[in-house]
Design an enzyme around this catalytic site. Structure first.
Site, short mmCIF file in Angstrom:
data_model
loop_
_atom_site.label_atom_id
_atom_site.label_comp_id
_atom_site.label_asym_id
_atom_site.label_seq_id
_atom_site.Cartn_x
_atom_site.Cartn_y
_atom_site.Cartn_z
N SER A 259 77.77 4.08 31.93
CA SER A 259 77.17 3.65 30.65
C SER A 259 78.22 2.94 29.81
O SER A 259 79.42 3.20 29.94
CB SER A 259 76.65 4.86 29.89
N ASP A 260 77.76 2.06 28.94
CA ASP A 260 78.64 1.60 27.88
C ASP A 260 78.89 2.82 26.99
O ASP A 260 78.13 3.79 27.01
CB ASP A 260 78.01 0.44 27.10
#
Ligand SMILES: *[C@@H]1O[C@H](CO)[C@@H](O)[C@H](O)[C@H]1NC(C)=O
Ligand SMILES: *[C@@H]1O[C@H](CO)[C@@H](O)[C@H](O)[C@H]1NC(C)=O
Ligand SMILES: *[C@@H]1O[C@H](CO)[C@@H](O)[C@H](O)[C@H]1NC(C)=O
Length: 714
Positions: free
Chosen positions: A268-269
């Protein structure tokens, strides 16, 4: 205290004591990375596996002296197995040191500058050069390259992206970049998957985009990364069609992992997660949110919400990337966190940054052959050329170098004792215009900036720096000295140049990196003959693509744009300009870029390729007086029934051709290039009918054209 003791002991006993991964069935080099990773997972305890699926806390001050969080992101090592940590760091354009860390790293030219080179060798050199510095810093995962297609001209991160506004350009250029990074035993990270095409409300907006548009316009750069063997990808902050990107089973599972066959892992960011998302296709959650840490994963396993084979698959994907790229083959000392403080900029990296920046410089206009500049003259340098020079954008894509070559210094060094350089910062327009008038040449440096988290509010040069009135300054100088004026535009993306036809020469270097000055001097004085081409359209006016608020920034209102509708579908960038027959009055078209020499195109020939598709050959001859290289472009017109815009489907850069020298270029139109994404069958479907093939020097400078027809047997 126990925590301190643990930290101290891992500090005092560096990983060098262990050679690396302990031997086992997974050591067999005749097995594939997939099989080896699978065997390794089988040896791991559940605790060891679960700790890998949530990154440890990043770059906070209390973490600076802990190997578990010394980089921007970390996955802790499994010491029992001699498995290295994953030390991941920003960013897509070089190693970004948080300010509290010492040690040099190179501010390379930005992704968009590399896109403007249209040069695959340059792209490899860039990836390899950055990868080496990550390795030398003990980092085995580079959080880049950035790949999003520039749908929104105002997008504050366009400077980071390798695709410009074209999916095919990104598809081609990302492959050598990924190979270059990963040749240094550093895993690359393709980001941001997907539709992170605006920074305005990026962590709230839902990008409403249909499947065909996703596959044809937005996925191809990521597909190129997959073809090059990219080890990891980053899912984005936004939603796609109502589902958060990092928990979106359509984009992550059905599209990326199944249709595109991505074998690496998705992280994920930072803070981009909203749920326990492993079943939707997220493999590693990064800090900033905690929905998928070891405790929550264990509870979900006990509740039967998550299956252990999902955990195994995610871990296998991480290990496979590390094995494939060679991270596991290095001694553990290679990934010692102490290395992050090293100085890794070298004379070789600085020379490369200069060469690459010049290769990504685009000559937009050169009336009367003003450029290259002759030696021994009086040169007025005006504007953003001294300590105020722009060389990189902000956010996670920024790199603070140990020194910057300013344009003023670069020009002084190029001119030496033979000429005279006078400087004015341009704020006093009358004085600047007077200086220009009294000189043989005026070189005006203008520019604007952007950064992660914000879009630009306008495409005007008068927004984004504290020099408001740049356009007026250039216009005034043009009145007195237009015929001897060169304007150099440093910009994070598309920009308006209302005075462009009033000055003799215009050049852009996008975000040129720390060698800004030396590289632009190389071009202005002719040591380098420019060969760059625009990777995106320079419009005539603000919002010339006629986006409604519903398209950008989204509705219901500009303060809370919950939905951005992709109603333009395939008509992104220059494709819209073609469809609407827009002419360029002050702007410049996609693919445009001049040289100090001239090229003629000839002998267009089409042949069937034995493997399907077409082979397109033609000749290019340097008919001017100087050595130079040309980037030839192929645009395809589909049969009308396909509903496809005019689009780039091939390009190649010649070698440096001497004056009078010719060469033959060969481009391949693969069956895939003649296909559209068929939503019904979820596959590429070849189109039958008459195709037009246009070959030329830009999307608006077509030199050769022919047609062919295909019949599809059903
Ligand atoms: C893990 O591998 C080691 C080294 O090959 C071996 O001794 C051990 O039995 C393996 N354990 C499991 C659970 O497979
Ligand atoms: C790293 O470079 C800086 C200058 O940028 C210098 O002050 C420092 O001494 C160098 N450190 C090492 C270890 O060479
Ligand atoms: C050749 O190139 C020069 C320099 O760019 C230009 O001034 C000239 O018009 C070109 N000639 C032709 C025939 O295109």
């Amino acid at each position: 205290m126990a925590w301190m003791a643990a930290v101290m002991s891992s500090w005092l006993m560096p990983f060098t004591q262990v050679a690396g991964l302990i031997p086992g069935p997974w050591s067999d080099p005749s097995l594939s990375a997939h099989e080896r990773a699978h065997l390794l997972v089988a040896n791991m305890t559940l605790t060891e596996k679960l700790q890998m699926l949530h990154g440890s806390e990043d770059g906070r001050s209390e973490c600076m002296d802990n190997p578990r969080c010394a980089y921007v992101g970390n996955i802790a090592p499994v010491e029992r197995l001699g498995m290295p940590p994953v030390n991941m760091n920003d960013g897509p354009q070089g190693f970004r040191s948080p300010t509290s860390l010492a040690g040099t790293s190179t501010a390379w030219p930005s992704g968009l500058t590399i896109a403007a080179s249209w040069d695959e060798e340059a792209a490899f050199e860039w990836g390899q050069g950055m990868g080496k510095e990550f390795y030398d810093k003990g980092s085995n995962l580079q959080l880049g390259p950035g790949l999003n297609v520039a749908r929104v001209p105002l997008n504050g991160r366009n400077f980071e992206y390798l695709s410009g506004e074209d999916p095919y350009l990104g598809y081609r250029l990302v492959q050598p970049v990924v190979k270059g990074i990963q040749s240094q035993k550093v895993v690359a990270n393709a980001k941001h998957f997907i539709q992170n095409n605006q920074e305005t409300n990026r962590a709230g907006v839902s990008e409403e985009v249909d499947e065909r548009t996703r596959f044809e316009v937005y996925y191809p750069p990521f597909e190129g990364a997959v073809e090059a063997g990219v080890g990891s990808m980053m899912c984005s902050y936004n939603k796609i069609n109502g589902y958060w990107s990092c928990e979106n089973p359509s984009t992550l599972q059905s599209d990326l992992k199944q249709a595109i066959n991505f074998e690496g892992y998705v992280m994920s960011d930072w803070g981009a997660t909203h749920s326990m998302s492993i079943a939707a296709g997220l493999d590693v959650e990064q800090p900033g949110a905690a929905w998928m840490n070891a405790d929550l994963l264990r509870q979900a396993l006990e509740a039967g919400v998550v299956k252990e084979n999902q955990v195994d698959e995610s871990v296998r994907r991480i290990l496979q990337a590390m094995i494939q790229v060679g991270v596991m083959d290095e001694p553990l000392s290679a990934w010692d966190w102490g290395k992050r403080l090293r100085n890794v900029t070298t004379s070789a990296s600085v020379a490369s940054a200069r060469r690459l920046s010049a290769k990504g410089t685009v000559l937009l206009r050169n009336e009367g052959g003003l450029l290259p500049l002759a030696p021994g003259k009086r040169v007025a340098v005006i504007g953003l050329a001294d300590a105020n020079a722009i060389y990189h954008g902000g956010g996670s894509g920024s790199v603070e170098p140990s020194f910057v070559s300013t344009p003023l210094q670069g020009i002084r060094d190029a001119v030496g004792d033979s000429g005279t350089i006078v400087y004015n910062d341009g704020r006093d327009v009358v004085a600047a215009a007077e200086l220009a008038k009294q000189s043989d040449y005026a070189i005006v440096f203008v520019g604007t900036l952007s950064r992660e988290d914000f879009d630009r509010s306008s495409l005007s040069l008068d927004v984004g720096t504290d020099w408001i009135g740049q356009n007026e300054a250039v216009s005034r100088i043009a009145v007195y000295a237009g015929q001897k004026t060169v304007v150099v535009v440093t910009t994070p993306g598309a920009v308006l140049l209302p005075w462009s036809r009033q000055v003799a020469a215009v050049v852009t270097n996008f975000m040129p990196g720390q060698q800004a000055g030396n590289a632009i001097a190389d071009v202005l004085f002719g040591n380098v003959n420019p060969s760059g081409k625009l990777p995106l359209t320079f419009p005539n006016s603000e919002n010339e693509i006629q986006f409604s608020a519903a398209q950008y920034p989204g509705v219901p209102d500009s303060k809370a744009p919950a939905y951005a509708f992709y109603t333009e579908q395939l008509q992104v960038g220059y494709r819209f300009y073609e469809a609407k027959h827009l002419q360029f009055k002050t702007g410049f078209p996609f693919g445009h870029g001049l040289s100090y020499t001239n090229f003629t195109y000839g002998s267009l020939n089409l042949q069937d390729n034995s493997g399907g598709g077409k082979i397109v050959t033609f000749t290019i001859k340097n008919t001017g007086a100087r050595r130079g290289a040309e980037v030839a472009q192929l645009y395809l017109e589909f049969p009308a029934s396909a509903g496809e815009p005019f689009q780039l489907k091939g390009f190649a850069k010649t070698k440096l051709l001497e004056a009078g020298e010719a060469c033959t270029l060969q481009l391949h139109l693969r069956p895939r290039d003649l296909s559209i994404w068929d939503v019904a069958t979820r596959s590429w479907s070849q189109v039958g009918g008459v195709f037009g093939v246009s070959v030329g020097s830009s999307s608006r400078d077509i030199r050769l054209r022919t047609e062919f027809s295909t019949t599809i047997l059903v």
